[in-house]
Write an enzyme that holds these catalytic residues in place. Sequence first.
Site: not given
Ligand code: NDP
Length: 312
Positions: A10, A35, A139
Site C-alpha cells: 500500500g 501491484r 481489524k
Molecule cells: P488509502 O485509502 O490511501 O489506500 C492505501 C493503499 O491500499 C492504496 O494505495 C493501495 O495500495 C491499497 N489498496 C487499495 N485497494 C486495494 C485493493 N483492492 N487491493 C490491494 N491493495 C489495495 O489508505 P489510508 O492510508 O487512508 O489507510 C491506511 C490505514 O490507516 C487504514 O488501516 C486506515 O483504517 C487507517 N486510517 C486511520 C485514520 C485515522 O484518523 N486514524 C485515517 C485514515 C486511515 P497500492 O499502493 O498498492 O496501490
Amino acid sequence: MEKSKVLIIGGTGYLGRRLVKASLALGHETYILHRPEIGINIDKVEMLVSFKMQGAHLVPGSFKDLNSLVEAVKLVDVVICAISGVHVRSHQILLQLKLVEAIKEAGNVKRFLPSEFGMDPRKLMDTAMDPGKVTLDEKMVVRKAIEETGIPFTYVSANCFAGYFLGGLCQFGKILPSRDAVIIHGDGNKKAIYNNEDDIATYTIKTIDDPRTLNKTIYISPPKNILSQREVVQIWEKLIGKELQKITLSKEDFLVSMKVLDYAQQVGLSHYHDVCYEGCLTSFKIGDEEEASKLYPEVKYTTVEDYLKRYV
Ligand code: NDP
C-alpha cells in the site's frame, strides 16, 4: 545492529507513501509492493518511480496471486501493510488475510505490522458505534489470524490523523479549518489525540527493530497533542487572530443527521461520534512503555499548533 529490510504494502497510499519515506530516511532497505492492478494509474506509477530513484526496490505482486506475495515477503525481515481502511476512500482490511497466509508460508518474517493506525480495536470494539464498528471488527479478524498463526507483530494505534481531524477542526466532512463558524460536538470538551501522519510513519518505522514493541500494541499519544475540540479551536483562533462563532451540535441531532447519509459516510460519522462525543481515545490508560513519544523521545513530534500553522 543491522537494520531490518522492510516491505511496504500500500506504498502509494495516504499513509503508505509516508511509511516509505520514513523507512528510507531511517536507513532501512525498503521494498514496495507494485501491484499490476494499478495499471496505467500515472500518479501511482510516478510515485513508485520516484521512490525507486530514492533507493527503494519495487517488487511485483498481487493479492490475486498468493505465490507473488510469498516471493515478495521472502525478500525482507519486516512487512508493514498500509492497505486502505476508510470507507469513503476504499476499504480492503480483510484482504490482509491473504498476506497472513503468505507470511506463514514464507516463514521468514520477524515482524508484521498490519494496517491498523487508528483506534485500538481490542480496547474499543465493545463500545464502538455501528456501522463504524465494522472497521474495528475487521481489524480484529486480522489480528486473530496473525496471533493464531504465531506471526510476530506490532500493532500501531495512531489515534486521529491530523489531516482528517485537525484540518477540519474536528468537523466531519471538512478538511480545511473554518474561518467564520465552527460546529462544536456536544460540550466540545472530550479529549482526542491528533498526530501528523509523517510522525505516525516515523514512529511506526522506529518500532520495527525494537524488542520492546514485539507482540505489543503501541499508542501514538504525545502529551501535547491530547486536546479537546474547544482547545483545538482556541489554538486556531489565536493563530488567525479571530474568534469563531460556535454552533453546538448535540449528540441527538448528530445521530439524526447521520440517518440521511450513505453507508460509507455513516461509517465515518460513527468514528467521529466515538471520538468527539464519547471521548473513546482517552477512555483508557496506557503505560509509558506503550506510548511512542516516551519510547522514542528523540523524535520531535509536530504539535497541534505547529500543524495548524500550515493553514493560516
Ligand atoms: P488509502 O485509502 O490511501 O489506500 C492505501 C493503499 O491500499 C492504496 O494505495 C493501495 O495500495 C491499497 N489498496 C487499495 N485497494 C486495494 C485493493 N483492492 N487491493 C490491494 N491493495 C489495495 O489508505 P489510508 O492510508 O487512508 O489507510 C491506511 C490505514 O490507516 C487504514 O488501516 C486506515 O483504517 C487507517 N486510517 C486511520 C485514520 C485515522 O484518523 N486514524 C485515517 C485514515 C486511515 P497500492 O499502493 O498498492 O496501490
